[in-house]
Design an enzyme around this catalytic site. Structure first.
Site, PDB file in Angstrom:
ATOM      1  N   GLU A  92       0.823  -1.222   0.000  1.00  0.00           N
ATOM      2  CA  GLU A  92       0.000   0.000   0.000  1.00  0.00           C
ATOM      3  C   GLU A  92       0.851   1.265   0.000  1.00  0.00           C
ATOM      4  O   GLU A  92       0.544   2.231  -0.694  1.00  0.00           O
ATOM      5  CB  GLU A  92      -0.907   0.008   1.231  1.00  0.00           C
ATOM      6  CG  GLU A  92      -1.810   1.228   1.281  1.00  0.00           C
ATOM      7  CD  GLU A  92      -2.529   1.364   2.611  1.00  0.00           C
ATOM      8  OE1 GLU A  92      -3.157   2.409   2.799  1.00  0.00           O
ATOM      9  OE2 GLU A  92      -2.454   0.439   3.437  1.00  0.00           O
ATOM     10  N   ASP A  93       1.944   1.266   0.756  1.00  0.00           N
ATOM     11  CA  ASP A  93       2.679   2.511   1.004  1.00  0.00           C
ATOM     12  C   ASP A  93       4.003   2.642   0.264  1.00  0.00           C
ATOM     13  O   ASP A  93       4.667   3.677   0.372  1.00  0.00           O
ATOM     14  CB  ASP A  93       2.948   2.651   2.518  1.00  0.00           C
ATOM     15  CG  ASP A  93       1.659   2.803   3.312  1.00  0.00           C
ATOM     16  OD1 ASP A  93       0.660   3.240   2.710  1.00  0.00           O
ATOM     17  OD2 ASP A  93       1.652   2.486   4.510  1.00  0.00           O
TER      18      ASP A  93
END
Length: 748
Positions: A92-93
């Site tokens: 996600e990051d």
């Protein structure tokens, strides 16, 4: 530049300490090969997150390590889950993909990480709640691996523990979402300690004053409680030792959330809660004697010492709870005239009670047919397989499946079927088999005929009656209780979607024609919103299938001209099941609202751009929050309102903080209930204090007396919370008044 150089020496030491604590939590579950894989995952995630900080200022990698620590120590999972926890935010990051995770750490880890990875804004449906969509995607992976949910619960627990650094609207949104979905989920999976902490932390951020008051009261009574425990436990310990039983005794304090919840549901004060304290006896069972028999032997020893409360003996061993919980509970009269609950468990039962199915769940596809958890997971998969339900509908159905207040029904052959409390004959029929539900015409209970709408009681022995000519009926949806049954009935009416869409469009356009309203996109959007639907196709389908009868079009679409330049729509949501008491005004032109600033509620009607929610009837002075609609209008709810809780879980990004300004001109309808001991003139005293001494107008006053007790139901007009509290204080001084309660729901 080396990413690790972005970390200071102090940060590197902090990270090393966190990781060392994680490794100390490993036991024989983690092999040497597993430890190597975990270290590889740590090095990879540390490099991927290097230079990134949390809101608290700590290096970001601290969060995944802390989540892995919960997974390892508090849930007791293995290497794959610990690795997944460490890597859960990498996709996600950072720039790494699920494919990268798969290549480096294998397919199992990649699947769990993928289930934990949130959706981006670009692929989230504009109509569905982002949170609901994410949650649905996460649950999809249940088909393969329940570890996704367990790691997600650990992730949520650490986020709740570190929520202080978040702004207030974010705190409210996360706390509500936690209370709405994650705490019940932890309970359903048997993770009692995690469920309790999630609930307590949610209350801490949603209602800080209430939380702190309960904490203060508990601390005040601590010394007295400890004395009571020692005095109560001593004779039990002596008796158990005489019997040669290997045991430990501990005291368990009722959780802060449970105390608050009981005060709300029972309408009682803190001092009236008699089961604040529970004594837990955990013993090592002797071999060759059934655990159940040994538990009852200990129960017998305790009731020889203390008298039991007859209606407070709970046998969760013969029929365990749906989440696997097994124990024997009894409430007895202890010293100083205090009721004390005693919980009796074996060591095995205690492990399951604290860690749930996570303690012994088999991940390798070897599923026990008898496992209640497997049955529950299969129900969730059935719901997920239904392509027709949108994310919000799914979330409601899933939430329904989380309620664990269950009853047990017996078939004619004596088989047990667990169902949620409130389930009907038709729910039971669909629970057994779809065809049985489709053709059900009623049932026999104790040789007595009952209709399909009959609400089952625990212990009923039921024989389902069918007819070949019977078919699913839309009327069933009004009294059905289980998500499975509702889904099956809806599916029966979704066989020809195109035909339903066309029929629904025709009905709506004909209705609009009667009022000379064009079926514009704006009009259809407002109609869909009124029925809590996402778009016009859903609206057409629901009308075409007969789920919605558009008979109240006139009240839904009211137009009023303020002047030649402006007009507004007012859409008033009726009290149906999904939208009880929600009111929305869509105004033109739109008012720009800054979500970062506190929204000030003004009394001046010219400056009002908000509506007070009908479901909880807030008055000036109540703790409130705002829900911002798509048209920048704000609906004000009490922070503890169940409807607000649902909105925060599903549309957290639209929640804003709100505060009252000084309200003195306008009055707000408020309902209070008064009860006490009847005597001549008491009603006159009550009305005199309200109307003459307090100068408060009354709309409706109803009093009823029976057997020397009176009850009053009063609808009064109040300026603000301060005035209401002063009035209640005055009324409480009247001789004979016992309780005064403010009622949230005002039925107009």
């Amino acid at each position: 530049m080396d990413k690790n150089k972005l970390q200071t020496q102090a940060e590197q030491r902090l990270i090393a300490d966190y990781y060392e604590n994680l490794t100390k939590s490993f036991d024989q579950r983690i092999t040497e090969e597993g430890r190597e894989r975990i270290h590889k995952a740590f090095e990879f995630a540390n490099s991927a997150h290097a230079g990134v900080k949390r809101k608290s200022g700590e290096p970001y990698i601290v969060h995944p390590i802390a989540v892995a620590m919960i997974v390892s120590q508090e849930i007791g999972l293995g290497a794959t889950s610990i690795i997944s926890a460490i890597l859960h935010d990498v996709v996600e990051d950072t720039d790494y993909t699920t494919e990268d995770i798969k290549n480096l750490f294998g397919e199992k880890v990649a699947k769990v990480v993928d289930g934990l990875t949130k959706l981006s804004d670009e692929i989230t449906s504009q109509h569905d709640s982002k949170q609901a969509t994410n949650f649905r995607k996460m649950l999809m992976t249940l088909s393969d691996d329940i570890r996704v949910i367990l790691v997600k619960l650990a992730d949520r627990l650490h986020n709740m523990r570190t929520l202080d650094s978040m702004p207030t609207p974010k705190q409210l949104k996360i706390a509500a979402e936690t209370l709405y979905i994650f705490a019940p989920m932890a309970h359903r999976l048997g993770l009692y300690s995690i469920k309790t902490e999630l609930e307590d932390l949610s209350l801490k951020y949603k209602q800080p004053e209430t939380y702190n008051q309960i904490v203060f009261r508990l601390r005040n009574q601590q010394e007295r409680r400890e004395y009571l425990v020692n005095e109560f436990v001593q004779p039990i310990q002596n008796q158990l030792q005489n019997e040669g039983i290997d045991f430990t005794v501990s005291g368990r304090l009722k959780s802060i959330f449970s105390i608050w919840n009981k005060m709300q549901t029972k309408g009682i004060s803190f001092d009236e809660i008699y089961d604040l304290l529970a004594i837990r006896i955990v013993f090592k069972p002797k071999t060759n004697i059934s655990e159940k028999r040994q538990c009852f032997d200990i129960l017998s020893l305790i009731t020889d010492i203390y008298k039991p409360k007859p209606d407070r003996i709970r046998d969760w061993i013969t029929i365990p709870k749906a989440n696997g919980y097994e124990a024997l509970h009894v409430t007895v009269m202890g010293p100083q005239g205090k009721w004390v609950e005693v919980q009796i468990r074996t060591e095995r039962m205690d492990v399951i009670a604290e860690r749930g199915f996570a303690a012994h769940y088999k991940y390798k596809g070897v599923h026990s047919i008898e496992s209640e958890l497997d049955k529950w997971l299969e129900k969730i998969r059935e719901t997920l397989r239904n392509p027709e339900s949108d994310a919000l509908e799914f979330l409601d159905e899933f939430k329904m499946n989380l309620y664990t207040s269950e009853i047990v029904i017996f078939t004619p052959k004596g088989d047990m079927i667990p169902l949620p409390k409130g389930a009907t004959i038709i729910d039971l029929a669909y629970e057994i088999h779809t065809d049985l539900g489709n053709h059900c015409i009623g049932a026999k209970i104790n040789h007595k005929l009952v209709p399909v709408s009959y609400v089952l009681q625990s212990g009923d022995q039921v024989e389902i009656l069918t007819s070949k000519t019977q078919a699913p009926d839309l009327e069933w949806l009004k009294f059905m209780s289980t998500a499975k049954a509702k889904t099956k009935v809806k599916q029966a009416f979704k066989l020809d979607k195109k035909r339903h869409l066309e029929k629904g469009q025709e009905i709506i356009e004909e209705k609009l024609k009667q009022y000379k309203i064009k079926p514009s996109a704006d009009t259809l959007k407002k109609l869909a919103a009124h029925y809590n639907l996402s778009n016009k196709d859903q609206l057409y389908a629901h009308v075409g299938m007969g789920f919605i009868q558009i008979d109240d079009l006139e009240s839904i679409l009211k137009t009023r001209r303020e002047n030649k330049l402006a007009k507004y729509w007012k859409i008033s949501f009726g009290k149906n099941k999904n939208n009880q008491g929600r009111e929305l005004e869509l105004m033109l032109p739109k008012t720009q609202i800054n979500k970062k600033n506190t929204f000030l509620l003004k009394e001046d009607p010219d400056e009002r751009n908000y509506t007070l929610a009908k479901c909880c009837q807030p008055i000036p002075g109540d703790d409130v929050l705002g829900y911002m609609t798509s048209n920048n209008h704000v609906i004000i709810h009490k922070t503890k309102c169940p409807e607000a809780n649902k909105l925060m879980s599903q549309h957290g990004d639209r929640i804003i903080t709100a505060e009252w300004t000084n309200f003195k001109k306008r009055s707000y309808l408020t309902r209070i209930k008064v009860s006490g001991f009847d005597r001549i003139g008491i009603v006159n005293e009550v009305t005199n204090i309200i109307s003459k001494q307090s100068n408060i107008n009354m709309r409706t006053v109803m009093f009823d007396t029976h057997d020397g007790i009176f009850e009053g139901d009063l609808y009064i007009y109040i300026h603000n919370l301060g005035d209401l509290n002063k009035l209640i204080a005055r009324l409480m001084k009247i001789k004979g008044i016992d309780t005064i309660e403010r009622i949230e729901n005002i039925e107009n």
